[in-house]
Design a protein around this motif. Structure first.
Motif, PDB file in Angstrom:
ATOM      1  N   CYS A   1      44.667  44.275  49.358  1.00 31.00           N
ATOM      2  CA  CYS A   1      45.640  43.223  49.061  1.00 31.00           C
ATOM      3  C   CYS A   1      45.699  42.338  50.299  1.00 31.00           C
ATOM      4  CB  CYS A   1      46.989  43.879  48.761  1.00 31.00           C
ATOM      5  SG  CYS A   1      48.318  42.692  48.650  1.00 31.00           S
ATOM      6  N   ILE A   2      45.044  41.183  50.195  1.00 35.00           N
ATOM      7  CA  ILE A   2      44.848  40.331  51.377  1.00 35.00           C
ATOM      8  C   ILE A   2      45.837  39.172  51.354  1.00 35.00           C
ATOM      9  CG2 ILE A   2      43.168  38.823  52.546  1.00 35.00           C
ATOM     10  CD1 ILE A   2      41.033  40.723  51.134  1.00 35.00           C
TER      11      ILE A   2
ATOM     12  N   TRP B   1      45.340  37.965  47.692  1.00 37.13           N
ATOM     13  CA  TRP B   1      44.104  38.216  46.924  1.00 37.13           C
ATOM     14  C   TRP B   1      44.033  39.723  46.723  1.00 37.13           C
ATOM     15  CZ3 TRP B   1      38.466  38.942  48.492  1.00 37.13           C
ATOM     16  CH2 TRP B   1      37.598  38.560  47.464  1.00 37.13           C
ATOM     17  N   LYS B   2      44.274  40.152  45.496  1.00 39.73           N
ATOM     18  CA  LYS B   2      44.365  41.593  45.222  1.00 39.73           C
ATOM     19  C   LYS B   2      43.123  42.012  44.446  1.00 39.73           C
ATOM     20  CE  LYS B   2      48.607  43.040  44.158  1.00 39.73           C
ATOM     21  NZ  LYS B   2      49.896  43.058  43.432  1.00 39.73           N
TER      22      LYS B   2
ATOM     23  N   HIS C   1      48.013  43.773  38.931  1.00 34.03           N
ATOM     24  CA  HIS C   1      47.337  42.485  39.087  1.00 34.03           C
ATOM     25  C   HIS C   1      46.179  42.509  40.085  1.00 34.03           C
ATOM     26  CE1 HIS C   1      47.626  37.860  39.095  1.00 34.03           C
ATOM     27  NE2 HIS C   1      46.976  38.300  38.047  1.00 34.03           N
ATOM     28  N   PHE C   2      45.514  43.636  40.201  1.00 33.39           N
ATOM     29  CA  PHE C   2      44.264  43.685  40.972  1.00 33.39           C
ATOM     30  C   PHE C   2      43.116  43.290  40.045  1.00 33.39           C
ATOM     31  CE2 PHE C   2      46.872  46.181  43.732  1.00 33.39           C
ATOM     32  CZ  PHE C   2      46.315  46.057  45.000  1.00 33.39           C
ATOM     33  N   THR C   3      42.139  42.572  40.591  1.00 35.34           N
ATOM     34  CA  THR C   3      40.974  42.193  39.777  1.00 35.34           C
ATOM     35  C   THR C   3      39.697  42.733  40.422  1.00 35.34           C
ATOM     36  OG1 THR C   3      40.848  40.083  40.930  1.00 35.34           O
ATOM     37  CG2 THR C   3      42.020  40.084  38.840  1.00 35.34           C
ATOM     38  N   PRO C   4      38.670  42.979  39.605  1.00 34.35           N
ATOM     39  CA  PRO C   4      37.452  43.593  40.168  1.00 34.35           C
ATOM     40  C   PRO C   4      36.532  42.587  40.855  1.00 34.35           C
ATOM     41  CG  PRO C   4      37.289  43.400  37.776  1.00 34.35           C
ATOM     42  CD  PRO C   4      38.629  42.860  38.146  1.00 34.35           C
ATOM     43  N   ILE C   5      35.928  43.036  41.941  1.00 34.31           N
ATOM     44  CA  ILE C   5      34.890  42.234  42.615  1.00 34.31           C
ATOM     45  C   ILE C   5      33.705  43.153  42.922  1.00 34.31           C
ATOM     46  CG2 ILE C   5      36.499  40.604  43.711  1.00 34.31           C
ATOM     47  CD1 ILE C   5      35.846  42.156  46.396  1.00 34.31           C
ATOM     48  N   MET C   6      32.614  42.558  43.346  1.00 32.23           N
ATOM     49  CA  MET C   6      31.442  43.328  43.794  1.00 32.23           C
ATOM     50  C   MET C   6      30.926  42.690  45.066  1.00 32.23           C
ATOM     51  SD  MET C   6      28.620  44.038  40.970  1.00 32.23           S
ATOM     52  CE  MET C   6      28.577  45.467  39.974  1.00 32.23           C
TER      53      MET C   6
END
Ligand code: HAM
Length: 415
Positions: free
Chosen positions: A129-130, A100-101, A32-37
Motif C-alpha cells: 500500500c504505497i 496505490w494498493k 481495494h487491492f488490485t493485481p500487478i505483475m
C-alpha cells in the motif's frame, strides 16, 4: 538422470496452492487491492539500494544471472523479494494515484541453506500500500492479514508479533547507545561482532544464548522514541485491540531488510519447525526516494510465504472450504474406428461444461480399470454397434447401471 536444483521442489498437485492464492486474492480485493505483475529479472542495484548492501539477502543470497554469451554488462539477478520491484514499477511507470494498493504473487530466489520450509526458490503473495502515512493504515493492513489467516483459512495456532522501529533519526541515535552498551559486554558471537559495525539492530535477532542474554539487559529502542513515535506506537496497539486482533509485542523483531521504519510485524506458527514466520512486513516510508523517485511515499506492505502457508494448511484440510473437484466423464472408444466419433463426443461434452478424459490406449478392461482409479462418474463407451446406431453406452461407475442414449442427448443427460 538430471535432478532438480538444490533448494527447489516439484509440486505435483497445486490445488491447495491455487486455493490459497485465489482465497487471498479474492479477500484483498475487498480492501481495494488490485493485481500487478513485475519481472522475475531485476537489476542487482535495485536490491542493493533498497534492502541494503549489508543485509544477508544482498550480501550472501543473491542469484546473479548472466547470459550464455556473457555479453550483458548489466548486473541482473533473480528477484529475492517483491517490494523493491513494486516500488521500482511505481516510480518507473509514473503511477500518480495514491494510495496505490497492489498485490502480486510468484517465485522469489534466495541462496539460503535449504531445510524444512526454507527453499532457494519459494513463492510469496506480496501486498503493498504505497502512499499513505497514517497508523490507521498499518492497523488495517495487519487486521486484513489476521482475518485472512484466522477467518479465511481457519488457522488457530499462530501468533502475531509486532514491534515499532521508530524513525531513521531515532534509530541512528539508538545505534550509538546500543554500541556503547555492547562494547561494554563480552561474549557476543562472531556474527554479532560484525553486526556491531554493519547492522547493529540485527544483534537483537541473534539466536545464540550468550547474545540473547546480553540483549535482555540492553537499552531498548523505545527509549529513543520522540513523542510522535510514542503516540503512533500506542495508537497502533490501541487500534488492534479495538479490532480484537491478538498480538505480542516483540522488541527483538527487527526484520532482515533495511528499508523498514516504524511498524514491523511477523505472523509465526509453531507448525513450521524452526522456520516459524509465514508472513512478514512493515512500514517503509523512504524507499521511493532511495530508488530514485522524486517524492517519498510513506508505505506499508507484507509478503505471505505461500510455501509455508500451504504447509500449515496441509495439516488440516478439513477446516477449509476447498472447491469440490468436478465429476469426470471418461470416453472409451472400443476400437480405432471409433476414435473420430469419440473425439466429437469429448468436444460436445466439454462445450456443455463437463470435465472429460479420453481413454484410447489398451484393452477395454484396462481402460475401465483406469476410469475406476481416477474416480470417474461414468464411462461413455462407443463400439461398432453404437457407431452404427448413432448412440453411446453410458455406464454409471458407482451403480454399474448401463444406459444406451442418442449421442446428441448425452450432454443433457449428464447434467
Ligand atoms: P521476508 O520476511 O523476507 O519479507 O519474507 C516474507 C515471507 O516469505 C517470510 O515470512 C517467509 O514466510 C517467506 N520466505 C522468505 N524466505 C523464504 C525461503 N527461503 N523459503 C521459503 N519461504 C521464505 C519480504 O520479503 C518483504 N518483501 C515483505 C514486505 C512486503 N515488506 C513490505 N512489503
Amino acid at each position: 538422470m538430471i535432478h532438480r536444483v538444490r533448494g527447489t521442489r516439484d509440486i505435483l498437485d497445486t490445488r491447495l496452492f491455487e486455493y490459497a492464492v485465489s482465497t487471498i486474492a479474492t479477500y484483498v480485493k475487498k480492501y481495494h487491492f488490485t493485481p500487478i505483475m513485475t519481472p522475475v529479472l531485476e537489476s542487482v542495484d535495485l536490491f542493493k539500494r533498497s534492502l541494503g548492501t549489508e543485509t544477508d539477502v544482498v550480501s550472501k543470497e543473491m542469484f546473479i544471472v548472466s547470459s550464455s554469451s556473457g555479453q550483458s554488462d548489466e548486473s541482473i539477478c533473480l528477484r529475492p523479494e517483491a517490494t523493491a520491484s513494486t516500488i521500482r514499477a511505481f516510480v518507473e511507470e509514473g503511477v500518480q494515484q495514491t494510495p496505490w494498493k497492489v498485490f502480486s504473487w510468484g517465485p522469489m530466489f534466495r541462496y539460503e541453506r535449504p531445510q524444512k520450509g526454507r527453499f532457494r526458490q519459494f513463492n510469496q503473495f506480496n501486498l503493498e500500500c504505497i502512499g499513505s502515512a497514517s497508523v490507521a493504515q498499518d492497523a488495517q493492513f495487519i487486521t486484513m492479514l489476521d482475518r485472512i489467516f484466522n477467518q479465511q483459512f481457519a488457522l488457530d495456532s499462530y501468533g502475531l508479533h509486532i514491534n515499532f522501529l521508530g524513525t531513521p533519526e531515532e534509530r541512528k541515535a539508538f545505534r550509538g547507545t546500543l554500541l556503547t552498551y555492547l562494547d561494554g559486554q563480552s561474549g557476543l558471537c562472531q556474527t554479532c561482532q560484525v553486526r556491531k559495525t554493519t547492522n547493529i539492530l540485527r544483534v537483537f535477532d541473534c539466536k545464540q544464548d550468550a547474545c540473547r542474554a546480553i540483549c535482555e539487559s540492553a537499552p531498548t529502542l523505545e527509549q529513543a522514541f520522540g513523542q510522535a513515535s510514542r503516540t503512533e506506537w500506542q495508537q497502533l496497539r490501541n487500534y488492534l485491540e479495538e479490532l480484537s486482533v491478538c498480538f505480542t509485542v516483540n522488541t527483538r523483531l527487527v526484520r532482515g531488510l533495511d528499508y523498514y521504519n516504524k511498524t514491523v510485524f511477523e505472523f509465526v506458527s509453531s507448525d513450521l519447525g524452526s522456520q516459524t514466520a509465514f508472513c512478514g512486513g512493515g512500514r517503509y516510508d523512504h524507499l521511493v526516494s532511495q530508488i530514485g523517485g522524486k517524492e517519498d511515499q510513506p508505505s506499508i506492505g507484507a509478503a505471505i510465504g505461500l510455501d509455508r502457508l500451504v504447509m500449515i494448511l496441509e495439516a488440516h484440510p478439513e477446516k477449509l472450504m476447498l472447491p469440490q473437484d468436478p465429476a469426470v466423464y471418461v470416453v472409451i472408444p472400443l476400437s480405432d474406428q471409433q476414435h473420430g466419433l469419440a473425439l466429437q463426443c469429448v468436444d460436445a461434452l466439454i462445450y456443455a461444461g463437463h470435465t472429460v478424459e479420453l481413454l484410447s490406449d489398451g484393452s477395454v478392461k484396462s481402460m475401465m480399470r483406469k476410469a475406476n482409479k481416477m474416480g470417474a462418474a461414468s464411462a461413455i463407451i462407443i463400439g461398432d454397434d453404437e457407431q452404427a446406431a448413432g448412440t453411446v453406452t453410458v455406464k454409471n461407475m458407482q451403480s454399474s447401471d448401463v444406459q444406451v442414449l442418442k449421442l446428441a442427448d448425452l450432454p443433457k443427460f449428464l447434467k
